[in-house]
Design an enzyme around this catalytic site. Structure first.
Site, PDB file in Angstrom:
ATOM      1  N   GLY A  17       0.812  -1.209   0.000  1.00  0.00           N
ATOM      2  CA  GLY A  17       0.000   0.000   0.000  1.00  0.00           C
ATOM      3  C   GLY A  17       0.847   1.261   0.000  1.00  0.00           C
ATOM      4  O   GLY A  17       0.592   2.205  -0.759  1.00  0.00           O
ATOM      5  N   ALA A  80      -5.461 -10.083   2.380  1.00  0.00           N
ATOM      6  CA  ALA A  80      -6.541 -10.751   1.656  1.00  0.00           C
ATOM      7  C   ALA A  80      -7.376 -11.600   2.619  1.00  0.00           C
ATOM      8  O   ALA A  80      -6.907 -11.991   3.683  1.00  0.00           O
ATOM      9  CB  ALA A  80      -5.952 -11.619   0.551  1.00  0.00           C
ATOM     10  N   SER A 132       0.905  -6.959  -9.407  1.00  0.00           N
ATOM     11  CA  SER A 132       2.055  -7.860  -9.320  1.00  0.00           C
ATOM     12  C   SER A 132       3.362  -7.086  -9.226  1.00  0.00           C
ATOM     13  O   SER A 132       3.419  -5.907  -9.546  1.00  0.00           O
ATOM     14  CB  SER A 132       2.080  -8.748 -10.553  1.00  0.00           C
ATOM     15  OG  SER A 132       3.189  -9.597 -10.479  1.00  0.00           O
ATOM     16  N   LYS A 186      -4.191 -12.986 -12.071  1.00  0.00           N
ATOM     17  CA  LYS A 186      -3.093 -12.754 -11.117  1.00  0.00           C
ATOM     18  C   LYS A 186      -2.730 -14.059 -10.402  1.00  0.00           C
ATOM     19  O   LYS A 186      -1.562 -14.375 -10.200  1.00  0.00           O
ATOM     20  CB  LYS A 186      -3.499 -11.678 -10.093  1.00  0.00           C
ATOM     21  CG  LYS A 186      -2.540 -11.502  -8.914  1.00  0.00           C
ATOM     22  CD  LYS A 186      -1.177 -11.034  -9.381  1.00  0.00           C
ATOM     23  CE  LYS A 186      -0.201 -10.582  -8.324  1.00  0.00           C
ATOM     24  NZ  LYS A 186      -0.046 -11.259  -7.094  1.00  0.00           N
ATOM     25  N   HIS A 189      -0.838 -16.192 -12.757  1.00  0.00           N
ATOM     26  CA  HIS A 189       0.518 -15.629 -12.831  1.00  0.00           C
ATOM     27  C   HIS A 189       1.356 -16.193 -11.679  1.00  0.00           C
ATOM     28  O   HIS A 189       2.491 -16.640 -11.880  1.00  0.00           O
ATOM     29  CB  HIS A 189       0.453 -14.092 -12.749  1.00  0.00           C
ATOM     30  CG  HIS A 189       1.746 -13.442 -12.368  1.00  0.00           C
ATOM     31  ND1 HIS A 189       2.227 -13.426 -11.071  1.00  0.00           N
ATOM     32  CD2 HIS A 189       2.685 -12.807 -13.113  1.00  0.00           C
ATOM     33  CE1 HIS A 189       3.402 -12.810 -11.036  1.00  0.00           C
ATOM     34  NE2 HIS A 189       3.689 -12.422 -12.270  1.00  0.00           N
ATOM     35  N   ASN A 190       0.802 -16.193 -10.491  1.00  0.00           N
ATOM     36  CA  ASN A 190       1.553 -16.697  -9.337  1.00  0.00           C
ATOM     37  C   ASN A 190       1.838 -18.188  -9.462  1.00  0.00           C
ATOM     38  O   ASN A 190       2.907 -18.649  -9.072  1.00  0.00           O
ATOM     39  CB  ASN A 190       0.792 -16.412  -8.039  1.00  0.00           C
ATOM     40  CG  ASN A 190       0.854 -14.946  -7.655  1.00  0.00           C
ATOM     41  OD1 ASN A 190       1.082 -14.084  -8.506  1.00  0.00           O
ATOM     42  ND2 ASN A 190       0.637 -14.635  -6.395  1.00  0.00           N
ATOM     43  N   GLU A 193       4.616 -18.492 -11.761  1.00  0.00           N
ATOM     44  CA  GLU A 193       5.813 -18.018 -11.029  1.00  0.00           C
ATOM     45  C   GLU A 193       6.385 -19.149 -10.153  1.00  0.00           C
ATOM     46  O   GLU A 193       7.600 -19.369 -10.129  1.00  0.00           O
ATOM     47  CB  GLU A 193       5.394 -16.818 -10.177  1.00  0.00           C
ATOM     48  CG  GLU A 193       6.448 -16.267  -9.250  1.00  0.00           C
ATOM     49  CD  GLU A 193       5.856 -15.173  -8.335  1.00  0.00           C
ATOM     50  OE1 GLU A 193       5.160 -14.285  -8.843  1.00  0.00           O
ATOM     51  OE2 GLU A 193       6.096 -15.234  -7.116  1.00  0.00           O
TER      52      GLU A 193
HETATM   53  P1  NBP Z   1      -0.350  -7.350   4.386  1.00  0.00           P
HETATM   54  O1  NBP Z   1      -0.955  -8.413   3.547  1.00  0.00           O
HETATM   55  O2  NBP Z   1       0.601  -7.738   5.462  1.00  0.00           O
HETATM   56  O3  NBP Z   1      -1.534  -6.482   5.028  1.00  0.00           O
HETATM   57  C1  NBP Z   1      -1.243  -5.412   5.879  1.00  0.00           C
HETATM   58  C2  NBP Z   1      -2.331  -4.374   5.813  1.00  0.00           C
HETATM   59  O4  NBP Z   1      -3.622  -4.955   6.062  1.00  0.00           O
HETATM   60  C3  NBP Z   1      -2.110  -3.315   6.883  1.00  0.00           C
HETATM   61  O5  NBP Z   1      -2.461  -2.083   6.349  1.00  0.00           O
HETATM   62  C4  NBP Z   1      -3.079  -3.763   7.974  1.00  0.00           C
HETATM   63  O6  NBP Z   1      -3.459  -2.735   8.820  1.00  0.00           O
HETATM   64  C5  NBP Z   1      -4.233  -4.202   7.114  1.00  0.00           C
HETATM   65  N1  NBP Z   1      -5.235  -4.990   7.841  1.00  0.00           N
HETATM   66  C6  NBP Z   1      -5.142  -6.188   8.448  1.00  0.00           C
HETATM   67 BR1  NBP Z   1      -3.616  -7.173   8.602  1.00  0.00          BR
HETATM   68  N2  NBP Z   1      -6.289  -6.611   8.977  1.00  0.00           N
HETATM   69  C7  NBP Z   1      -7.165  -5.622   8.710  1.00  0.00           C
HETATM   70  C8  NBP Z   1      -8.525  -5.465   8.990  1.00  0.00           C
HETATM   71  N3  NBP Z   1      -9.214  -6.401   9.637  1.00  0.00           N
HETATM   72  N4  NBP Z   1      -9.130  -4.318   8.585  1.00  0.00           N
HETATM   73  C9  NBP Z   1      -8.439  -3.384   7.933  1.00  0.00           C
HETATM   74  N5  NBP Z   1      -7.134  -3.487   7.615  1.00  0.00           N
HETATM   75  C10 NBP Z   1      -6.503  -4.596   8.005  1.00  0.00           C
HETATM   76  O7  NBP Z   1       0.361  -6.206   3.499  1.00  0.00           O
HETATM   77  P2  NBP Z   1       1.068  -6.221   2.088  1.00  0.00           P
HETATM   78  O8  NBP Z   1       2.140  -7.253   2.016  1.00  0.00           O
HETATM   79  O9  NBP Z   1       1.400  -4.807   1.833  1.00  0.00           O
HETATM   80  O10 NBP Z   1      -0.065  -6.699   1.087  1.00  0.00           O
HETATM   81  C11 NBP Z   1      -1.255  -5.998   0.855  1.00  0.00           C
HETATM   82  C12 NBP Z   1      -2.101  -6.777  -0.124  1.00  0.00           C
HETATM   83  O11 NBP Z   1      -1.390  -6.884  -1.358  1.00  0.00           O
HETATM   84  C13 NBP Z   1      -2.396  -8.209   0.326  1.00  0.00           C
HETATM   85  O12 NBP Z   1      -3.670  -8.577  -0.092  1.00  0.00           O
HETATM   86  C14 NBP Z   1      -1.353  -9.017  -0.391  1.00  0.00           C
HETATM   87  O13 NBP Z   1      -1.766 -10.352  -0.604  1.00  0.00           O
HETATM   88  C15 NBP Z   1      -1.220  -8.260  -1.699  1.00  0.00           C
HETATM   89  N6  NBP Z   1       0.059  -8.408  -2.388  1.00  0.00           N
HETATM   90  C16 NBP Z   1       1.222  -8.453  -1.708  1.00  0.00           C
HETATM   91  C17 NBP Z   1       2.434  -8.572  -2.388  1.00  0.00           C
HETATM   92  C18 NBP Z   1       3.741  -8.582  -1.655  1.00  0.00           C
HETATM   93  O14 NBP Z   1       4.764  -8.808  -2.303  1.00  0.00           O
HETATM   94  N7  NBP Z   1       3.761  -8.319  -0.364  1.00  0.00           N
HETATM   95  C19 NBP Z   1       2.430  -8.639  -3.778  1.00  0.00           C
HETATM   96  C20 NBP Z   1       1.232  -8.557  -4.461  1.00  0.00           C
HETATM   97  C21 NBP Z   1       0.043  -8.434  -3.750  1.00  0.00           C
HETATM   98  P3  NBP Z   1      -2.719  -2.528  10.237  1.00  0.00           P
HETATM   99  O15 NBP Z   1      -1.529  -1.683   9.941  1.00  0.00           O
HETATM  100  O16 NBP Z   1      -3.734  -1.842  11.063  1.00  0.00           O
HETATM  101  O17 NBP Z   1      -2.352  -3.882  10.775  1.00  0.00           O
END
Ligand code: NBP
Length: 471
Positions: A17, A80, A132, A186, A189-190, A193
């Site tokens: 984010g 997710a 991605s 997506k 894709h994974n 990958e």
């Molecule tokens: P995370 O998957 O670790 O999620 C962290 C975020 O989710 C924080 O902002 C957290 O808020 C929030 N959150 C949670 Br945990 N529970 C919540 C709830 N009940 N209500 C509202 N917010 C909540 O972070 P990320 O790795 O940045 O991934 C974000 C999304 O992107 C995921 O869906 C992930 O699968 C996807 N994604 C990730 C990657 C990667 O490489 N990491 C790549 C592509 C897609 P908080 O700060 O209050 O805990």
């Protein structure tokens, strides 16, 4: 004076984010951000990177919503699953007709289909969007796979096209189809990958255990391959990784890394989906299974002492060129499986996926970006209804040339007892797909024998049953 309304909002300031928000703001789009835990919003909005950019942090969801221009559009980048549903539930009472929620997390596509229907019924708009490329992609240009109504996608098209990776002046972002189409693509894709990474890992094992190469030689081989048909992000980072030394021990970095692979589940989802649509994706399945087997570290250590390879090692004359051919051919099979699974799902859900577009937007900003995606774009341009990539003329020729080396590599691995589940399953997929007759005739006979499931005959139409007990 109050802040001007932001064009787009983003909820969820995890790694993805934050980087996506910076990317959007960097491209001149004013963005409002919110995170469940306000301290994270404060830290981000006040950070060095966000300074000078049109980013406004909000501690309350209400003020975040009020800070968006109407009709509103906001990207969710939260964990997710349940977290996404909770965040949507908190948002809905604050929204108005036509406001748009874009889920940029790794949602399961069935969740996306469900959310799309539920939000549409409330007069809201929804896009399930695969993003991605991890942290680096989010910051500098991801590949963006958009699913949902075309007019909703059109509203955020300028933002997504601007922030996406650009290859040959073409943005790696596209609206791919309705409801779950973006998240399905997506997910696949994974899955690809997973297979791509496993194939490279097996090739590394063969370099070590069959060719006896040292680390500088392995690094040089991958660096050389990166200049040819195998040119890809994963080959490039593999060369870098193999050249890295651990500062503490002086050993190659990978030698000190525990051989237990993690996974977040999207590879498994891809395999489940492929099975659901009757699309064989054995190489992707083997890649998922290989991570599962790697996790059984203690069991493997126990078994290692009890189950010797049997001393059948023989020199099969495997060369580095043969290894390269095996990797390339098996990679083609993994992609062929992924695209065939997407075709099957597209038909089942009436998504009308355009495979040339999918290959084109994977050329940048994602983990499987690779030169040979250009060949996949060409293949679908020549025949949009291509039943399988393996029968495209370019790949027919590639596989014919790679075949001898590939077979030698898989045979040598089997004789030496080096596990190559992905390389060998890809060869089995290739051999099965090119077989005009498979032993499924015997399966049909068995099914008819024990369950009277009937069979078809090769010489006349209809379904038949044999009384197998009768002499
Ligand atoms: P995370 O998957 O670790 O999620 C962290 C975020 O989710 C924080 O902002 C957290 O808020 C929030 N959150 C949670 Br945990 N529970 C919540 C709830 N009940 N209500 C509202 N917010 C909540 O972070 P990320 O790795 O940045 O991934 C974000 C999304 O992107 C995921 O869906 C992930 O699968 C996807 N994604 C990730 C990657 C990667 O490489 N990491 C790549 C592509 C897609 P908080 O700060 O209050 O805990």
């Amino acid at each position: 004076m109050s802040e001007p309304a932001a064009e787009i909002g983003l909820i969820g300031l995890g790694v993805m984010g934050q980087n996506l928000a910076l990317n959007i703001a960097d491209h001149g789009f004013p963005i409002a951000v919110y995170n469940r835990t306000p301290a994270r919003t404060d830290a981000f909005a006040g950070s060095e990177e966000a300074r000078g950019l049109p980013v406004t942090g909000h501690a309350e969801l209400g003020s975040f919503i009020a800070g968006l221009s109407r009709p509103r559009a906001m990207i969710l980048m939260v964990k997710a699953g349940e977290a996404t549903d909770q965040q949507i539930d908190a948002l809905v009472p604050l929204l108005e007709a036509d406001d748009l929620i874009i889920d940029g997390g790794n949602a399961h596509y069935y969740d996306t289909i469900r959310r799309d229907a539920a939000l549409s019924a409330k007069g809201l708009r929804f896009l399930g969007t695969g993003v991605s490329g991890g942290e680096e992609g989010a910051r500098n240009g991801p590949s963006i796979m958009i699913g949902g109504a075309a007019d909703a996608a059109q509203r955020v098209d300028p933002i997504f096209k601007a922030i996406a990776a650009q290859v040959d002046s073409r943005p790696c972002a596209a609206h791919l189809g309705p409801d779950g189409a973006g998240h399905f693509v997506k997910m696949m894709h994974n899955g690809i990958e997973y297979a791509d990474m496993q194939l490279i890992a097996e090739t590394y094992a063969l370099m070590q255990h069959v060719l006896g190469l040292d680390y500088p030689a392995m690094q040089a081989a991958f660096a050389e391959w990166h200049r040819g048909d195998l040119d890809s992000y994963l080959i490039e980072i593999t060369a870098d990784i193999l050249g890295k030394t651990d500062a503490e021990t002086g050993l190659p970095m990978v030698e000190v890394i525990l051989d237990r692979a993690g996974q977040k589940g999207t590879g498994g989802w891809a395999v489940q989906a492929a099975i659901e649509y009757g699309a064989p994706a054995a190489t992707i399945a083997e890649a998922v299974a290989a991570r599962g087997l790697s996790a059984l570290k203690a069991e493997r250590e126990h078994a290692a002492a009890k189950l010797p390879a049997g001393g059948v090692g023989r020199d099969h004359g495997v060369s580095l060129e043969a290894l390269r051919d095996a990797l390339l051919a098996a990679k083609v099979c993994a992609y062929a499986q992924g695209f065939a699974a997407m075709a099957a799902a597209s038909e089942a859900h009436h998504w009308d996926l355009d495979f040339g577009t999918i290959a084109a937007i994977w050329r940048g900003g994602c983990i499987i970006r690779a030169r040979f995606l250009d060949r996949i774009v060409d293949a679908y341009a020549a025949d949009p209804k291509l039943p399988n990539l393996l029968v495209d003329p370019y790949f027919v020729d590639l596989l014919a040339k790679a075949q001898p080396g590939w077979r030698a590599v898989v045979a040598a691995a089997a004789m030496r007892g080096v596990p190559v589940p992905a390389l060998s399953s890809a060869l089995a997929y290739f051999d099965s797909y090119r077989s005009a007759r498979l032993p499924a005739n015997l399966l049909q006979a068995q099914r008819d024998y024990f369950g009277a499931h009937t069979y078809e005959r090769v010489d006349k139409p209809g379904t038949f049953h044999t009384d197998w007990a009768k002499l």
